[in-house]
Design an enzyme around this catalytic site. Structure first.
Site, PDB file in Angstrom:
ATOM      1  N   SER A 161       0.844  -1.195   0.000  1.00  0.00           N
ATOM      2  CA  SER A 161       0.000   0.000   0.000  1.00  0.00           C
ATOM      3  C   SER A 161       0.873   1.237   0.000  1.00  0.00           C
ATOM      4  CB  SER A 161      -0.888   0.001   1.251  1.00  0.00           C
ATOM      5  OG  SER A 161      -1.506   1.267   1.433  1.00  0.00           O
ATOM      6  N   TYR A 187      -0.123   0.005  10.504  1.00  0.00           N
ATOM      7  CA  TYR A 187      -0.472  -0.436   9.159  1.00  0.00           C
ATOM      8  C   TYR A 187       0.663  -0.137   8.185  1.00  0.00           C
ATOM      9  CZ  TYR A 187      -3.104  -0.968   4.811  1.00  0.00           C
ATOM     10  OH  TYR A 187      -3.525  -1.361   3.560  1.00  0.00           O
TER      11      TYR A 187
END
Length: 314
Positions: A161, A187
């Site tokens: 990501s 994350y």
């Protein structure tokens, strides 16, 4: 890295996964897609199935997986869609999946994950996002290495990501035992780990014909964002200099995964980072595109591999 020539394709951020496989014949090839029962995972599986591959959906919820498998068969006519239970946060579940796999594996799409969750921990005390997004997939890939090597040209897809730009892997405190827990830093760290895995897996396994690449699928509204609102996502992007998100459809979001998994344009290429169906270059300050230098640092990649092996040994 296998070559210094960047990969360029005729595709774009609007391309769908089915468009990537339009002229491909994957008959006889076998794929595993983690998180293949929903979101971009199901669209990745659908495209590979449409091209003739045998696809196993590795999912936490087998009932949802069976519904997805039936729907994929209905839309593609391919009835070689299997479902297998897999909980990436449970190493016993990962080991069970590996034990039941038989024969070669041509494509392993490490797609499943959680995003910006509240603080949660595994039974070992590991931070849940790092454990699920990286360690579970690391255990899966290393366990399936013999099957991948037997395929003689296997590919591993490591779904990362742009959030990896938020944090390197903080080796001194991976599991937030000393520093305050931040869901986005956690994350981001796990997504950096996904890129670093691609770098070192290629270094270690290229001689076995196994090539691994990482990618940014794009911003897609799926259950990955179950802990956060669209407004929060847009706010976080704006804070990073990215402006309002360009939202892709799940079919568009799966395109880069399918490109890396199956396209001849990526044959023999490993350790790279892709976005919008193109190989990406280094991140430029003030943007949300490209890779952070720390995410493709070979020394950090090797260190992460060793740390990951230590985790699995207990």
């Amino acid at each position: 890295m296998t070559t210094s020539t960047p990969v360029s394709t005729p595709y774009s951020r609007e391309t769908t996964a089915l468009e990537v496989v339009r002229d491909l014949d994957l008959t006889g090839r076998r794929a595993v897609v983690t998180g293949g029962g929903s979101g971009i995972g199901v669209e990745t599986a659908r495209a590979l199935a449409a091209a003739g591959a045998d696809v196993t959906l590795a999912v936490r919820n087998p009932e949802a997986g069976q519904r997805a498998a039936a729907e994929i068969t209905g839309t593609t006519g391919n009835d070689r869609i299997l479902v297998a239970p897999l909980d990436l946060a449970d190493l016993g579940s990962v080991a069970a999946f590996v034990r039941t796999w038989d024969g070669p594996l041509h494509m392993l799409v490490n797609n499943a994950g959680i995003m910006a969750s509240p603080e949660m921990r595994t039974e070992q005390g590991w931070e849940m996002q790092f454990a699920t997004n990286h360690l579970g997939h690391f255990a899966l890939a290393t366990g399936l290495r013999p099957a991948l090597a037997a395929a003689e040209g296997a590919r591993i897809v490591s779904v990362s990501s742009a959030a990896h730009l938020r944090s390197p892997v903080v080796f001194e405190d991976i599991h937030f035992r000393q520093r305050p827990y931040d869901p986005w830093e956690a994350y981001g760290q796990s997504k950096t780990a996904n890129v670093l895995f691609a770098v070192d897996a290629t270094r270690r396994w290229a001689d076995d014909g196994i090539f691994t690449n990482a990618l940014m699928p794009g911003a897609i509204r799926t259950n990955l964002q179950r802990y956060i609102s669209d407004e929060e996502l847009d706010r976080m992007r704006a804070q990073s200099g990215g402006g309002t998100a360009y939202w892709k459809t799940p079919e568009q979001g799966a395109a880069t995964s399918v490109l890396v998994a199956a396209s001849p344009l990526v044959a023999g290429v490993g350790g790279r980072y892709f976005e919008d169906c193109q190989e990406a270059g280094p991140n430029q300050p003030g943007t949300r595109t490209g890779y952070a230098p720390y995410a493709r640092d070979p020394e950090a990649a090797e260190r992460l591999w060793e740390v990951s092996e230590e985790h699995l040994r207990g």
